[in-house]
Scaffold this motif. Structure first.
Motif, PDB file in Angstrom:
ATOM      1  N   GLU A  49      40.096  53.965  36.304  1.00  0.00           N
ATOM      2  CA  GLU A  49      40.797  53.095  37.246  1.00  0.00           C
ATOM      3  C   GLU A  49      39.847  52.022  37.765  1.00  0.00           C
ATOM      4  OE1 GLU A  49      42.869  55.074  40.421  1.00  0.00           O
ATOM      5  OE2 GLU A  49      43.142  56.859  39.186  1.00  0.00           O
ATOM      6  N   ASP A  54      39.509  49.550  41.076  1.00  0.00           N
ATOM      7  CA  ASP A  54      40.015  49.204  42.407  1.00  0.00           C
ATOM      8  C   ASP A  54      40.047  47.681  42.504  1.00  0.00           C
ATOM      9  OD1 ASP A  54      40.381  48.571  45.106  1.00  0.00           O
ATOM     10  OD2 ASP A  54      39.304  50.355  45.777  1.00  0.00           O
ATOM     11  N   ARG A  55      41.232  47.124  42.372  1.00  0.00           N
ATOM     12  CA  ARG A  55      41.386  45.671  42.349  1.00  0.00           C
ATOM     13  C   ARG A  55      41.115  45.043  43.714  1.00  0.00           C
ATOM     14  NH1 ARG A  55      43.798  43.587  37.990  1.00  0.00           N
ATOM     15  NH2 ARG A  55      45.138  42.182  39.158  1.00  0.00           N
ATOM     16  N   ILE A 112      38.462  45.744  45.328  1.00  0.00           N
ATOM     17  CA  ILE A 112      37.000  45.639  45.368  1.00  0.00           C
ATOM     18  C   ILE A 112      36.475  44.751  44.243  1.00  0.00           C
ATOM     19  CG2 ILE A 112      34.845  46.945  45.154  1.00  0.00           C
ATOM     20  CD1 ILE A 112      36.264  49.342  46.338  1.00  0.00           C
ATOM     21  N   CYS A 113      37.141  44.758  43.102  1.00  0.00           N
ATOM     22  CA  CYS A 113      36.685  44.033  41.912  1.00  0.00           C
ATOM     23  C   CYS A 113      36.442  42.557  42.232  1.00  0.00           C
ATOM     24  CB  CYS A 113      37.722  44.155  40.794  1.00  0.00           C
ATOM     25  SG  CYS A 113      37.289  43.236  39.294  1.00  0.00           S
ATOM     26  N   GLN A 126      40.560  39.657  37.658  1.00  0.00           N
ATOM     27  CA  GLN A 126      40.412  41.037  38.101  1.00  0.00           C
ATOM     28  C   GLN A 126      40.386  41.925  36.863  1.00  0.00           C
ATOM     29  OE1 GLN A 126      41.551  42.261  41.976  1.00  0.00           O
ATOM     30  NE2 GLN A 126      39.742  41.003  41.664  1.00  0.00           N
ATOM     31  N   ARG A 157      40.781  45.317  34.564  1.00  0.00           N
ATOM     32  CA  ARG A 157      41.699  46.451  34.410  1.00  0.00           C
ATOM     33  C   ARG A 157      41.293  47.173  33.139  1.00  0.00           C
ATOM     34  NH1 ARG A 157      44.899  45.259  30.305  1.00  0.00           N
ATOM     35  NH2 ARG A 157      45.336  43.089  29.824  1.00  0.00           N
ATOM     36  N   ALA A 164      33.568  49.276  41.439  1.00  0.00           N
ATOM     37  CA  ALA A 164      35.031  49.231  41.492  1.00  0.00           C
ATOM     38  C   ALA A 164      35.689  50.172  40.479  1.00  0.00           C
ATOM     39  CB  ALA A 164      35.513  47.801  41.249  1.00  0.00           C
ATOM     40  N   THR A 211      36.353  53.785  38.776  1.00  0.00           N
ATOM     41  CA  THR A 211      36.325  55.227  38.989  1.00  0.00           C
ATOM     42  C   THR A 211      36.735  55.923  37.696  1.00  0.00           C
ATOM     43  OG1 THR A 211      36.926  54.966  41.318  1.00  0.00           O
ATOM     44  CG2 THR A 211      37.262  57.145  40.354  1.00  0.00           C
TER      45      THR A 211
END
Length: 77
Positions: free
Chosen positions: A8, A10-11, A13-14, A35, A37, A60, A62
């Motif tokens: 994953e 975290d958009r 934080i990215c 961003q 993904r 960002a 995980t």
């Protein structure tokens, strides 16, 4: 058969540095907002994906084990 990982980003934080693309080509993509993904929400355990998570300047990314939910990255304090 090896471990499966859920990946994953975290958009919130990215920052769109693109480091993940450099570390793991084809495993991450940047959208029109720059961003990151993951290319797929699950993947076989892969050192390049781990390197991408470790190299993210804002942590960002995980990674968790799909079968147990145990966190692979970031390490717990």
């Amino acid at each position: 058969m090896g471990d499966r990982w859920a990946v994953e980003v975290d958009r919130g934080i990215c920052i769109g540095s693109g480091m993940c693309l450099n570390h793991a080509p084809g495993r991450f993509a940047l959208d029109s907002a720059r961003q990151s993904r993951p290319s797929a929400p699950e993947t076989d355990a892969d050192e390049k994906v781990l390197a991408a998570a470790e190299g993210c300047p804002v942590e960002a990314i995980t990674i968790t084990l799909t079968d147990s939910g145990e966190v692979v990255f970031p390490p717990e304090d």
